[in-house]
Write a protein that holds these residues in place. Structure first.
Motif, PDB file in Angstrom:
ATOM      1  N   ASN A  85       0.859  -1.187   0.000  1.00  0.00           N
ATOM      2  CA  ASN A  85       0.000   0.000   0.000  1.00  0.00           C
ATOM      3  C   ASN A  85       0.894   1.235   0.000  1.00  0.00           C
ATOM      4  O   ASN A  85       1.639   1.492   0.947  1.00  0.00           O
ATOM      5  N   LEU A  86       0.800   2.031  -1.082  1.00  0.00           N
ATOM      6  CA  LEU A  86       1.687   3.195  -1.225  1.00  0.00           C
ATOM      7  C   LEU A  86       1.385   4.276  -0.197  1.00  0.00           C
ATOM      8  O   LEU A  86       2.225   5.158   0.029  1.00  0.00           O
ATOM      9  N   CYS A  87       0.184   4.237   0.436  1.00  0.00           N
ATOM     10  CA  CYS A  87      -0.111   5.213   1.491  1.00  0.00           C
ATOM     11  C   CYS A  87       0.547   4.810   2.801  1.00  0.00           C
ATOM     12  O   CYS A  87       0.613   5.613   3.735  1.00  0.00           O
ATOM     13  N   GLN A  88       1.019   3.544   2.895  1.00  0.00           N
ATOM     14  CA  GLN A  88       1.655   3.087   4.132  1.00  0.00           C
ATOM     15  C   GLN A  88       3.144   2.832   3.948  1.00  0.00           C
ATOM     16  O   GLN A  88       3.933   3.040   4.846  1.00  0.00           O
ATOM     17  N   PHE A  89       3.527   2.406   2.750  1.00  0.00           N
ATOM     18  CA  PHE A  89       4.938   2.086   2.467  1.00  0.00           C
ATOM     19  C   PHE A  89       5.249   2.614   1.066  1.00  0.00           C
ATOM     20  O   PHE A  89       4.749   2.097   0.080  1.00  0.00           O
ATOM     21  N   LEU A  90       6.038   3.705   1.005  1.00  0.00           N
ATOM     22  CA  LEU A  90       6.308   4.389  -0.270  1.00  0.00           C
ATOM     23  C   LEU A  90       7.807   4.395  -0.548  1.00  0.00           C
ATOM     24  O   LEU A  90       8.520   5.295  -0.131  1.00  0.00           O
ATOM     25  N   LEU A  97      -6.647   6.031  -4.193  1.00  0.00           N
ATOM     26  CA  LEU A  97      -6.056   6.717  -3.027  1.00  0.00           C
ATOM     27  C   LEU A  97      -6.964   6.578  -1.814  1.00  0.00           C
ATOM     28  O   LEU A  97      -6.498   6.368  -0.686  1.00  0.00           O
ATOM     29  N   LEU A  98      -8.290   6.681  -2.031  1.00  0.00           N
ATOM     30  CA  LEU A  98      -9.231   6.533  -0.918  1.00  0.00           C
ATOM     31  C   LEU A  98      -9.162   5.124  -0.334  1.00  0.00           C
ATOM     32  O   LEU A  98      -9.082   4.942   0.884  1.00  0.00           O
ATOM     33  N   GLU A  99      -9.155   4.092  -1.234  1.00  0.00           N
ATOM     34  CA  GLU A  99      -9.106   2.708  -0.747  1.00  0.00           C
ATOM     35  C   GLU A  99      -7.810   2.447  -0.003  1.00  0.00           C
ATOM     36  O   GLU A  99      -7.801   1.782   1.046  1.00  0.00           O
ATOM     37  N   ALA A 100      -6.689   2.975  -0.518  1.00  0.00           N
ATOM     38  CA  ALA A 100      -5.406   2.775   0.164  1.00  0.00           C
ATOM     39  C   ALA A 100      -5.407   3.457   1.526  1.00  0.00           C
ATOM     40  O   ALA A 100      -4.845   2.945   2.508  1.00  0.00           O
ATOM     41  N   THR A 101      -6.045   4.638   1.646  1.00  0.00           N
ATOM     42  CA  THR A 101      -6.114   5.353   2.934  1.00  0.00           C
ATOM     43  C   THR A 101      -6.954   4.573   3.928  1.00  0.00           C
ATOM     44  O   THR A 101      -6.588   4.434   5.100  1.00  0.00           O
ATOM     45  N   GLU A 102      -8.099   4.048   3.450  1.00  0.00           N
ATOM     46  CA  GLU A 102      -8.963   3.272   4.342  1.00  0.00           C
ATOM     47  C   GLU A 102      -8.219   2.055   4.891  1.00  0.00           C
ATOM     48  O   GLU A 102      -8.314   1.741   6.079  1.00  0.00           O
ATOM     49  N   LYS A 103      -7.485   1.384   3.995  1.00  0.00           N
ATOM     50  CA  LYS A 103      -6.763   0.179   4.429  1.00  0.00           C
ATOM     51  C   LYS A 103      -5.647   0.510   5.403  1.00  0.00           C
ATOM     52  O   LYS A 103      -5.360  -0.262   6.315  1.00  0.00           O
ATOM     53  N   SER A 104      -4.955   1.652   5.187  1.00  0.00           N
ATOM     54  CA  SER A 104      -3.726   1.919   5.946  1.00  0.00           C
ATOM     55  C   SER A 104      -3.991   2.516   7.321  1.00  0.00           C
ATOM     56  O   SER A 104      -3.387   2.095   8.303  1.00  0.00           O
ATOM     57  N   ILE A 105      -4.920   3.505   7.443  1.00  0.00           N
ATOM     58  CA  ILE A 105      -5.067   4.182   8.743  1.00  0.00           C
ATOM     59  C   ILE A 105      -6.499   4.185   9.254  1.00  0.00           C
ATOM     60  O   ILE A 105      -6.748   4.615  10.380  1.00  0.00           O
ATOM     61  N   GLY A 106      -7.463   3.747   8.417  1.00  0.00           N
ATOM     62  CA  GLY A 106      -8.842   3.717   8.891  1.00  0.00           C
ATOM     63  C   GLY A 106      -9.098   2.532   9.798  1.00  0.00           C
ATOM     64  O   GLY A 106      -8.306   1.582   9.840  1.00  0.00           O
ATOM     65  N   PRO A 107     -10.231   2.559  10.524  1.00  0.00           N
ATOM     66  CA  PRO A 107     -10.610   1.391  11.333  1.00  0.00           C
ATOM     67  C   PRO A 107     -10.790   0.176  10.424  1.00  0.00           C
ATOM     68  O   PRO A 107     -11.100   0.343   9.247  1.00  0.00           O
ATOM     69  N   PRO A 108     -10.614  -1.022  10.948  1.00  0.00           N
ATOM     70  CA  PRO A 108     -10.715  -2.225  10.108  1.00  0.00           C
ATOM     71  C   PRO A 108     -12.062  -2.322   9.396  1.00  0.00           C
ATOM     72  O   PRO A 108     -12.139  -2.803   8.277  1.00  0.00           O
ATOM     73  N   GLU A 109     -13.175  -1.827  10.064  1.00  0.00           N
ATOM     74  CA  GLU A 109     -14.490  -1.989   9.443  1.00  0.00           C
ATOM     75  C   GLU A 109     -14.776  -0.923   8.392  1.00  0.00           C
ATOM     76  O   GLU A 109     -15.736  -1.045   7.615  1.00  0.00           O
ATOM     77  N   LYS A 124     -17.448   5.621  -6.818  1.00  0.00           N
ATOM     78  CA  LYS A 124     -16.804   6.789  -7.418  1.00  0.00           C
ATOM     79  C   LYS A 124     -16.231   7.740  -6.370  1.00  0.00           C
ATOM     80  O   LYS A 124     -15.699   8.787  -6.721  1.00  0.00           O
ATOM     81  N   TYR A 125     -16.401   7.436  -5.070  1.00  0.00           N
ATOM     82  CA  TYR A 125     -15.820   8.281  -4.026  1.00  0.00           C
ATOM     83  C   TYR A 125     -14.299   8.226  -4.123  1.00  0.00           C
ATOM     84  O   TYR A 125     -13.730   7.182  -4.445  1.00  0.00           O
ATOM     85  N   GLY A 126     -13.633   9.360  -3.806  1.00  0.00           N
ATOM     86  CA  GLY A 126     -12.174   9.374  -3.858  1.00  0.00           C
ATOM     87  C   GLY A 126     -11.595  10.495  -3.023  1.00  0.00           C
ATOM     88  O   GLY A 126     -12.299  11.412  -2.584  1.00  0.00           O
ATOM     89  N   ILE A 127     -10.266  10.404  -2.787  1.00  0.00           N
ATOM     90  CA  ILE A 127      -9.550  11.472  -2.051  1.00  0.00           C
ATOM     91  C   ILE A 127      -8.816  12.326  -3.069  1.00  0.00           C
ATOM     92  O   ILE A 127      -8.091  11.803  -3.925  1.00  0.00           O
ATOM     93  N   ARG A 128      -9.017  13.631  -2.989  1.00  0.00           N
ATOM     94  CA  ARG A 128      -8.377  14.565  -3.907  1.00  0.00           C
ATOM     95  C   ARG A 128      -7.328  15.358  -3.145  1.00  0.00           C
ATOM     96  O   ARG A 128      -7.601  15.908  -2.070  1.00  0.00           O
ATOM     97  N   ILE A 129      -6.125  15.411  -3.701  1.00  0.00           N
ATOM     98  CA  ILE A 129      -5.027  16.191  -3.122  1.00  0.00           C
ATOM     99  C   ILE A 129      -4.793  17.389  -4.031  1.00  0.00           C
ATOM    100  O   ILE A 129      -4.562  17.231  -5.229  1.00  0.00           O
TER     101      ILE A 129
END
Length: 936
Positions: free
Chosen positions: A112-117, A133-145, A905-910
């Motif tokens: 996961n590039l949001c956790q290991f880059l 990017l949203l899915e990677a963020t959820e996996k890396s720092i979001g709650p498991p659920e 279609k939800y996503g994180i925009r930087i």
């Protein structure tokens, strides 16, 4: 950089600082590979074995992970040879699957590039879409659920869309079915009207076969009457033809009889003519016998005349010899004959000696010629090899080959020796070593001409320029490019370096696997070798084996060579001007192209010298042989003179005895000729008697021939009379046959007419049967059943002709065809459609209820997922904006959504801004610079 390293990370942010190449990335790679990451996550190599330090057979990574109760130690041992790994957990053997389960339990995601880059994956992070990017963020720092809720929402939304589409489809189907059932009411009414038309059509179709049958039956009766009439006419014609046929038969038999007699007479005439021919042949034979007798008599007369002449000549010859014998005087010639014999003996001895010398010289010349041919064959073989090298030169460097051809024709224009292109002059001692030499010498120098003097090279340039050759001039190690030309020339150093010595004996390098220096692997002319030692230091570049490659680091450190060859690689060693450290690079050796074909020039030179020596020997032998042949000729001439002298002396001594002997022989011959006299009168009488007898035989033969000719004439007269009779009978026969044929044509026409009528009658009868059978089948009657009265009554109301029936039938069919798509099942279909509408209404209501339940579930899960997600993104945005503000830049992170119901279609925009004069721009792979992407 290092063989072993241990790193102890502290809490929060850890920094690793060091110059390029000191091994910072090795720590990052070790973390990824030690935590069950794939080599593709790092982006540096595709095989795990390539991460092990060069020269080592295996490598080891050990990672200790914190846990509240007991830490976990994961160990990975990597084997280079077969590119495999061995895993340990807490130093006990384990499997990759068990390690992945432990890593996953700690929520460690090295992929996961949001956790290991990693450094090499920064560009890929920038390429991540907002959704990824949203899915990677959820996996890396979001709650498991959180990621689980997101997946459920996407699945629920997909099901919701499917149910909405299904309800819409069912509603549309229900509406269409309602519209269709309204049309069924009209179809039922139209069905009854159509049935009335069909009943009338059925009755018309039943009457039509009976009408057809009656029409065909009437035709059959008419044809039957015509057939009977034609049969009677045919019978009359046949009765008229019978007498003519009998008369033709009688004339035919008479004609055959005459023809048989004519053939018999022809055979008799042929036999008589044959006998006449035999008699004529016998007469000619008798004439020949008479001629042969006369010829034999003439020959005997000629023989007698020849005998008389020979007798006369023999008597005259005897008389002349007797006169000569009387005039001869006796003398002693023996002393003169002995002197001639002695001289002949000396000549023969001298000739034998000369013959022996000639034989020896010829044998020597033959041996030398055989040796000349053998050496010539060897030179041709070497030339063939050289031609192969020249063809390769011509194929690769056409301009160089053209210059070579010009040089060979103009070698006299140069003061010193000019060497041909190096690829022709260099000869490998072992073709397997050609790759070392070719990888060491540039391709430009491989096709360069080598000069011993600068003056010759300049002259070559001027001469070649006039021939439009393009030249590239190279002097020593300094090259100047004139006119950007294509043919290379180099000048050997003024002081020869061909014998330059290596920095150390090769024996001292055997322990490193080296077996030779480059110079010892090939032969070349002295100017070429001097240039290669000066320019490429071939005398001081060692060549090694696999052993050298296996200990290459030690070899580089201990030997201090600048260039080294192993079995398949070339190493170049340099010393850094900044750090004074030794740096090495290696490249794989390319396959040899030019030097795999070798010619031993020393051997060729030796063969040419041997050939010149043999040529000199052959010339010397030719001079000696010429002298001996001249001496032989003189001795042979003197020998002939002495033999002629001896012959004359012997003839003078033997002449009296010879004359006496000849006279005696001639006397014997004369007596024999006188005894062989021929009596011409007796011979003439015998010949006349024989001719008389033959003439009598001829007279008898002439008489027999005249009788045969008379018989032949009478037979021909009889035959001519028979031929005339036969012609008359044939004419009568032809006349009757023409009349018979004319009558026969009329008879055949009548027979044909009768057959046609008979066939038509048969066909009509068959048609009648078929039509009657068809009419009964249409009315469903048995063969012995009569037409029912109800059918007869119904038929009376219908038309009686086929034309009227067909017109009425077409009219009714046209009316019935207007009622398309109707059948007996229309009422059943109406009832069935009504039931289907009721069933579809119930299913639609059920699906609507299920859809409402899905919408409630989506609302509940959305509340659980979206609120924590927004809070998480807000925290990220707050820190991200703060970090950018500290750098005098601007940045923000937000939750990007186009349609709140489209959860996939939800996503994180930087969005970032690095200059005050610009607006915030979304982070993309293309808009920002590499540094800006890395900072973001």
């Amino acid at each position: 950089t290092y063989d072993s390293c241990e790193v102890h990370p502290g809490p929060n942010l850890n920094m690793i600082v060091g110059a390029n190449g000191t091994g910072k990335s090795s720590i990052v790679c070790a973390i990824c590979l030690g935590l069950a990451g794939k080599p593709s996550f790092i982006g540096r190599a595709d095989k795990v074995g390539l991460f092990v330090k060069r020269g080592c057979l295996k490598g080891l990574v050990e990672v200790e992970l914190f846990q509240p109760h007991t830490n976990i130690i994961i160990t990975r041992e990597i084997q280079v040879v077969n590119n495999t790994s061995t895993w340990f957990i807490n130093r006990k053997p384990s499997t990759l699957k068990a390690v992945e389960e432990q890593i996953s339990a700690l929520n460690i995601q090295v992929g996961n590039l949001c956790q290991f880059l990693p450094q090499d994956k920064v560009g890929e992070f920038a390429k991540l879409s907002k959704i990824e990017l949203l899915e990677a963020t959820e996996k890396s720092i979001g709650p498991p659920e959180m990621y689980q809720f997101h997946c459920e929402l996407k699945n629920f939304r997909e099901k919701e869309r499917e149910l909405e589409n299904l309800c819409k489809e069912k509603s549309n189907s229900l509406e269409k079915m309602r519209q269709r059932i309204e049309r069924y009411k009209q179809d039922v009414e139209r069905y009854h009207e159509r049935k009335r038309h069909l009943d009338l059509i059925e009755m018309l179709e039943r009457k039509r076969p009976w009408v057809e049958y009656e029409n065909v039956r009437q035709q059959h009766e008419e044809v039957k009457q015509s057939r009977d009439k034609a049969k009677e006419e045919l019978k009359n014609l046949k009765e008229m033809q019978a007498p003519v046929a009998r008369k033709i038969q009688e004339i035919e038999e008479r004609y055959k009889s005459l023809d048989m007699k004519i053939r018999d007479k022809a055979i008799e005439i042929k036999d008589t003519s044959q006998k006449c021919k035999q008699k004529q042949d016998a007469l000619e034979k008798k004439d020949k016998q008479i001629e042969e007798i006369n010829q034999a008599l003439r020959m005997k007369k000629d023989a007698e005349m020849d005998r008389q002449k020979k007798i006369h000549n023999t008597r005259k010859m005897i008389e002349d010899w007797q006169n000569e014998l009387e005039t001869m005087v006796s003398e002693n010639l023996q002393p003169q004959i002995d002197a001639v014999n002695n001289e002949l003996k000396h000549l023969q001895e001298e000739r034998a000696n000369i013959d022996s010398d000639v034989s020896d010289l010829r044998a020597e010349k033959s041996n030398q010629n055989m040796e000349w041919k053998r050496i010539g064959g060897c030179i041709v073989e070497l030339d063939n090899i050289m031609n192969m090298k020249e063809e390769k030169l011509k194929g690769k460097f056409r301009d160089t080959h053209s210059a070579l051809m010009w040089l060979r024709q103009n070698t006299d224009k140069f003061k010193k020796k000019v060497c041909e292109p190096m690829m022709l002059e260099i000869n490998m001692k072992d073709n397997r070593h050609a790759k070392y030499v070719e990888n060491h010498i540039s391709s430009n120098d491989m096709r360069a001409f080598v000069f011993e003097s600068q003056e010759d090279m300049e002259k070559f340039l001027l001469e070649a320029s006039s021939h439009r050759f393009k030249m590239l001039i190279k002097t020593g190690i300094r090259m100047r490019d004139r006119w950007k030309l294509k043919v290379n020339a180099v000048c050997a150093p003024a002081e020869s370096c061909a014998e330059a010595k290596a920095s150390r004996p090769i024996e001292e390098l055997h322990r490193y696997g080296f077996f030779s220096y480059l110079r010892e692997l090939f032969d070349a002319p002295r100017p070429v070798m001097s240039y290669l030692c000066f320019q490429y230091h071939v005398h001081d570049v060692p060549v090694g084996t696999e052993k050298t490659k296996n200990m290459i680091e030690r070899v580089i450190q201990e030997t201090k060579f600048r260039q080294i060859y192993t079995a398949e690689e070339k190493y170049i060693v340099k010393v850094s001007a900044y750090t004074n450290k030794t740096l090495s690079s290696n490249t794989s050796l390319k396959a040899a192209q030019f030097l795999t074909i070798s010619v031993d020039t020393d051997e060729r030179r030796q063969l040419e010298n041997q050939q010149q020596e043999i040529k000199n020997i052959l010339e010397s032998l030719d001079v000696q042989l010429t002298a001996l042949f001249e001496r032989q000729k003189n001795l042979e001439r003197r020998d002939n003179e002495l033999r002629q002298q001896k012959k004359e002396l012997l003839e003078r001594g033997n002449k009296r005895r010879q004359l006496e002997s000849k006279i005696a022989v001639k006397h014997d011959s004369l007596r024999e000729m006188e005894q062989d006299a021929i009596n011409l009168e007796d011979e003439s009488q015998k010949a006349n008697m024989q001719i008389k007898e033959i003439n009598a035989q001829k007279a008898r033969l002439v008489t027999e021939l005249m009788h045969l000719i008379k018989d032949c004439v009478s037979l021909n007269i009889i035959k001519a009379d028979l031929v005339l009779q036969s012609a008359s009978v044939a004419a009568e026969k032809n006349r009757l046959e023409l009349e018979y044929k004319a009558a026969n044509v009329q008879l055949r026409a009548s027979e044909q007419h009768f057959r046609e009528l008979d066939e038509r009658k048969r066909v009509l009868m068959e048609n009648c049967r078929e039509l009657l059978k068809k009419a009964r089948q249409v009315c469903k009657l048995t063969p012995d059943q009569h037409l029912p009265k109800e059918f007869q009554t119904a038929f009376q109301a219908l038309p009686n002709s086929l034309e009227e029936i067909d017109a009425f039938l077409n009219e009714e069919k046209s009316r019935a065809s207007c009622f398309t798509g109707l059948n007996a099942s229309v009422v059943e279909e109406y009832s069935k459609r009504t039931q289907e509408i009721q069933q579809l209404m119930e299913e639609l209501e059920e699906k609507k209820n299920v859809l409402e339940n899905y919408k409630q579930n989506i609302s509940q899960v959305k509340e659980k997922w979206l609120s924590p997600l927004k809070n998480l993104v807000e925290q990220i945005n707050e820190k991200f904006s703060s970090f950018f503000s500290s750098m005098q830049c601007a940045g923000e992170v937000d939750l990007h959504v186009e349609n709140e119901e489209e959860y996939d279609k939800y996503g994180i925009r930087i969005r970032v801004k690095f200059r005050s004069s610009t607006e915030l721009h979304e982070l993309t792979p293309y808009h920002q610079s590499g540094g800006e992407k890395s900072v973001s």
